[in-house]
Design an enzyme around this catalytic site. Structure first.
Site, PDB file in Angstrom:
ATOM      1  N   GLY A  51       0.846  -1.392   0.049  1.00  0.00           N
ATOM      2  CA  GLY A  51      -0.092  -0.035  -0.089  1.00  0.00           C
ATOM      3  C   GLY A  51       0.974   1.360  -0.073  1.00  0.00           C
ATOM      4  O   GLY A  51       0.252   2.321   0.175  1.00  0.00           O
ATOM      5  N   CYS A  52       2.162   1.043  -0.082  1.00  0.00           N
ATOM      6  CA  CYS A  52       3.008   2.211   0.001  1.00  0.00           C
ATOM      7  C   CYS A  52       3.466   2.401  -1.367  1.00  0.00           C
ATOM      8  O   CYS A  52       4.250   1.304  -2.107  1.00  0.00           O
ATOM      9  CB  CYS A  52       4.209   2.134   0.895  1.00  0.00           C
ATOM     10  SG  CYS A  52       3.654   1.967   2.710  1.00  0.00           S
ATOM     11  N   GLU A  53       3.657   3.602  -2.147  1.00  0.00           N
ATOM     12  CA  GLU A  53       4.465   3.789  -3.417  1.00  0.00           C
ATOM     13  C   GLU A  53       5.798   3.440  -3.063  1.00  0.00           C
ATOM     14  O   GLU A  53       6.446   2.822  -3.924  1.00  0.00           O
ATOM     15  CB  GLU A  53       4.083   5.127  -3.936  1.00  0.00           C
ATOM     16  CG  GLU A  53       2.797   5.249  -4.678  1.00  0.00           C
ATOM     17  CD  GLU A  53       2.520   6.693  -5.387  1.00  0.00           C
ATOM     18  OE1 GLU A  53       3.620   7.314  -5.689  1.00  0.00           O
ATOM     19  OE2 GLU A  53       1.309   6.910  -5.591  1.00  0.00           O
TER      20      GLU A  53
END
Length: 135
Positions: A51-53
């Site tokens: 869920g993190c770029e």
């Protein structure tokens, strides 16, 4: 929970004294440099936060019912955001962690306006992963 961990009090003092975004950005970089390092083995897919770029790795260990997290990222600004998030949550028990309002915390630090939607989503993903580890 009205009592903040000591590190959170220090973060709040430092960031509320900063006069503008440039000073806060410098503070974020400095706080990010303070993160406890993760070993190469801890930088594994199992510890990668989805869920993190940017790549963010998170590990958590309970000590007498209270949690201590360590995290890092490949992005400097994200490391700073992780550092102030860890300042807020380290030393809490699972119930206290569940009650943390991340948006309020970043707002109190004067950082919420500078959080892009993707960074905000990433920090939310980190907090969600912390709650999964403590549950």
């Amino acid at each position: 929970m009205t009592d903040l961990p000591q590190a959170a009090v220090e973060a709040l003092d430092a960031f509320t004294q900063a006069s503008g975004w440039e000073q806060r950005a410098r503070l974020l970089m400095q706080w990010g440099e303070r993160l406890e390092p993760l070993s190469e083995s801890e930088r594994s897919d199992a510890n990668l936060v989805s869920g993190c770029e940017s790549h963010v790795w998170l590990v958590g260990v309970p000590h007498a019912g209270r949690w201590h997290f360590r995290a890092t990222s490949d992005a400097r600004l994200i490391r700073g955001l992780l550092a102030v998030l860890l300042a807020r949550v380290n030393g809490l028990d699972a119930g206290e962690l569940a009650a943390v309002d991340m948006a309020d915390w970043f707002s109190r630090l004067g950082l919420s306006r500078q959080l892009s939607p993707s960074r905000s989503n990433g920090m939310t993903a980190v907090l969600r992963r912390m709650r999964e580890l403590t549950g």
